[in-house]
Design an enzyme around this catalytic site. Structure first.
Site, PDB file in Angstrom:
ATOM      1  N   SER A 157      34.070  36.678  42.517  1.00 23.26           N
ATOM      2  CA  SER A 157      33.505  37.559  41.493  1.00 23.26           C
ATOM      3  C   SER A 157      34.016  37.116  40.133  1.00 23.26           C
ATOM      4  O   SER A 157      35.095  36.516  40.023  1.00 23.26           O
ATOM      5  CB  SER A 157      33.940  39.011  41.741  1.00 23.26           C
ATOM      6  OG  SER A 157      33.640  39.829  40.626  1.00 23.26           O
ATOM      7  N   TYR A 159      41.003  44.867  43.926  1.00 25.12           N
ATOM      8  CA  TYR A 159      39.792  44.070  44.136  1.00 25.12           C
ATOM      9  C   TYR A 159      39.809  42.840  43.233  1.00 25.12           C
ATOM     10  O   TYR A 159      39.541  41.717  43.672  1.00 25.12           O
ATOM     11  CB  TYR A 159      38.571  44.932  43.846  1.00 25.12           C
ATOM     12  CG  TYR A 159      37.246  44.200  43.916  1.00 25.12           C
ATOM     13  CD1 TYR A 159      36.611  43.993  45.133  1.00 25.12           C
ATOM     14  CD2 TYR A 159      36.620  43.730  42.760  1.00 25.12           C
ATOM     15  CE1 TYR A 159      35.387  43.337  45.206  1.00 25.12           C
ATOM     16  CE2 TYR A 159      35.406  43.074  42.816  1.00 25.12           C
ATOM     17  CZ  TYR A 159      34.788  42.877  44.029  1.00 25.12           C
ATOM     18  OH  TYR A 159      33.594  42.225  44.093  1.00 25.12           O
ATOM     19  N   LYS A 200      39.858  38.801  44.358  1.00 28.80           N
ATOM     20  CA  LYS A 200      38.840  37.838  43.951  1.00 28.80           C
ATOM     21  C   LYS A 200      39.457  36.646  43.223  1.00 28.80           C
ATOM     22  O   LYS A 200      38.942  35.520  43.319  1.00 28.80           O
ATOM     23  CB  LYS A 200      37.784  38.536  43.087  1.00 28.80           C
ATOM     24  CG  LYS A 200      36.947  39.553  43.865  1.00 28.80           C
ATOM     25  CD  LYS A 200      36.206  38.894  45.036  1.00 28.80           C
ATOM     26  CE  LYS A 200      35.294  39.843  45.771  1.00 28.80           C
ATOM     27  NZ  LYS A 200      34.497  39.194  46.831  1.00 28.80           N
TER      28      LYS A 200
END
Length: 279
Positions: A170, A183, A187
């Site tokens: 991401s 998160y 990533k």
């Protein structure tokens, strides 16, 4: 003069046909007869990637944690005339990872492509409020499971003389999204995993690259765009001031899996509307 031009044009077309035939690649189907596994692929970016790989000629095995989602996605894509099958796979479970690989081998005789797309994000808030259980869940699914599913497919790719792995990270790995600390960290870890796997697997003729989507309008990212003020704030950082569509990620993945990308490994392609995206 016209006749000469026609003859030259005919010769050029004939030469292109000979060249494509000798390479064994159908330019309309650059992934013809390749076998692809795509995790978390019944919705959003994973579903769009699966559709594009199949449109480009691959036999695609999709997967999800829920059987009804697999059935729905397979029915949709088969209804479009695409070579798609599916199975349940929770990537955090070793037996499910093995079953996913075994399904592809049983149906199609091997594996050429892996797209690791599965991810979770059970948390929104301040990084200092994250519990150990949340850290474990996010890192287990987003990072560790990606490494382990790759480990499962590598022996099958070796039997085919090589392959291609695409890891879906991401833009948050470069430029963190507010409120998504664990998160974001997971990533960023995938960017490093891509580099390390590319280094180790190159001698086996297996390329490993990474896709880093920006804000793509999916159910998974809805926490960022359901709030209009937050969505507008994110758009301000983009050169293309709109949310992306899953289909805008899919063609890049197909390219990375094709012979057109045969000299590319260890790289991350950002599909983020021009958002700042480098460390």
């Amino acid at each position: 003069m016209l006749k000469a031009g026609l003859r030259l044009g005919g010769c050029a077309r004939a030469w292109r046909s000979v060249r494509m035939a000798s390479s064994g690649v159908d330019r309309q189907k650059p992934l013809a007869n390749k076998v692809a596994l795509v995790t978390a692929s019944t919705d959003g970016i994973g579903f769009a990637i699966s559709r594009r790989l199949a449109q480009d000629g691959a036999h695609v095995v999709i997967s999800s944690r829920k059987q009804q989602n697999v059935d729905r996605a397979v029915a949709t894509l088969k209804g479009e005339g695409l070579s798609v099958t599916g199975t349940v796979c929770h990537v955090g479970k070793a037996e499910d990872r093995k079953q996913l690989v075994a399904t592809a081998v049983k149906l199609h005789g091997g594996i050429d492509i892996l797209v690791s797309n599965a991810a979770v994000n059970p948390f929104f808030g301040n990084l200092m409020d994250v519990t150990e259980d949340v850290w474990d869940k996010i890192l287990d699914i987003n990072v560790k499971a990606t490494a382990l599913i790759t480990k499962e497919v590598v022996p099958e790719m070796e039997k085919r003389g090589g392959g291609s792995v695409v890891i879906v990270s991401s833009i948050a790995g470069f430029s963190p999204f507010p409120g998504l600390g664990p998160y974001n960290v997971s990533k960023t870890a995938l960017l490093g995993l891509t580099k390390n796997l590319a280094l180790e697997l190159a001698p086996k003729n297996i390329r490993v690259n990474c896709l880093a989507p920006g804000l793509i309008k999916t159910n998974f990212s809805s926490v960022l765009w359901m709030d209009k003020a937050r969505e507008d704030n994110i758009k301000e950082s983009m050169r293309i001031r709109r949310l992306g569509k899953p289909e805008e990620c899919a063609g890049i993945v197909s390219f990375m899996c094709s012979e057109d990308a045969s000299y590319i490994t260890g790289e991350t392609v950002v599909v983020g509307g021009g958002s700042p995206s480098r460390l």
